[in-house]
Write an enzyme that holds these catalytic residues in place. Sequence first.
Site, PDB file in Angstrom:
ATOM      1  N   LYS A  96       3.522  10.441  -8.673  1.00  0.00           N
ATOM      2  CA  LYS A  96       4.334  10.319  -7.456  1.00  0.00           C
ATOM      3  C   LYS A  96       5.758   9.946  -7.862  1.00  0.00           C
ATOM      4  O   LYS A  96       5.964   8.956  -8.583  1.00  0.00           O
ATOM      5  CB  LYS A  96       3.713   9.236  -6.579  1.00  0.00           C
TER       6      LYS A  96
HETATM    7  C1  E4P Z   1       2.746   7.200   1.189  1.00  0.00           C
HETATM    8  O1  E4P Z   1       2.303   7.710   0.203  1.00  0.00           O
HETATM    9  C2  E4P Z   1       3.106   5.778   1.302  1.00  0.00           C
HETATM   10  O2  E4P Z   1       2.358   5.071   0.347  1.00  0.00           O
HETATM   11  C3  E4P Z   1       2.788   5.169   2.629  1.00  0.00           C
HETATM   12  O3  E4P Z   1       2.201   6.075   3.519  1.00  0.00           O
HETATM   13  C4  E4P Z   1       3.905   4.359   3.200  1.00  0.00           C
HETATM   14  O4  E4P Z   1       3.490   3.830   4.429  1.00  0.00           O
HETATM   15  P1  E4P Z   1       4.216   2.583   5.121  1.00  0.00           P
HETATM   16  O5  E4P Z   1       5.432   3.089   5.808  1.00  0.00           O
HETATM   17  O6  E4P Z   1       3.194   2.076   6.105  1.00  0.00           O
HETATM   18  O7  E4P Z   1       4.508   1.596   4.039  1.00  0.00           O
END
Ligand code: E4P
Length: 218
Positions: free
Chosen positions: A83
Amino acid sequence: MKFFVDTAEIADIKALAETGLLDGVTTNPSLIAKSGRKILDVIAEICAIVPGPVSAEVAATEYDAIMREAAVLREIAHNVTIKVPLTPDGLRACRTLANEGVMVNVTLCFSAAQALLAAKAGAAFISPFVGRLDDIGQDGMELISDIVTIYNNYPNFRTEVLVASIRHPIHVVQAAKLGAHVATLPPNVLRMLYNHPLTDKGLAAFLADWSKTGQTIA
Ligand code: E4P
């Protein structure tokens, strides 16, 4: 639509894997920090539980350092997805990794233009954050609609739309109606999908009537 769970908590991942509904896992530096564990240990443990894509996020922001971290993370298991942030260096790393056959999830996407860049960089997944857009008064789901439309216009794009920052079941339903490929859900939201009061009420009534028959099936 594929369901990923957005957590680094092993107990949640194990329980959700047992449902047979889990297709993958996403983590991020905040979720790893919350787990209180070392990233390499957590990702290895998750990969042993879930055979689908498991996103492990780099913490570096500069190309060479991203590539060094990606080299370490991709050694953990064959299903690790690297990622990277949606930055010029992140997308450059995405292109290099994609050319090497590595799945890349491009994260922190907040515009259709950014999603277009990620597809051109060969990302396996683009992660638009719907909840964080809603939080600042913008329509997160409109972004999903735009990205799905754009990607559908170019069948040579292989990038899957991975709806992230999901806050509630309506986000999931809306994303599915738009044809998004994947939703990554916090464990509590994934569990919420099961719920409807009429299901509970109907089951209670069936069981009450059944008990009156005195029958057993097995
Ligand atoms: C995506 O891969 C992120 O880890 C995640 O969905 C972020 O979500 P949040 O806005 O609730 O932190």
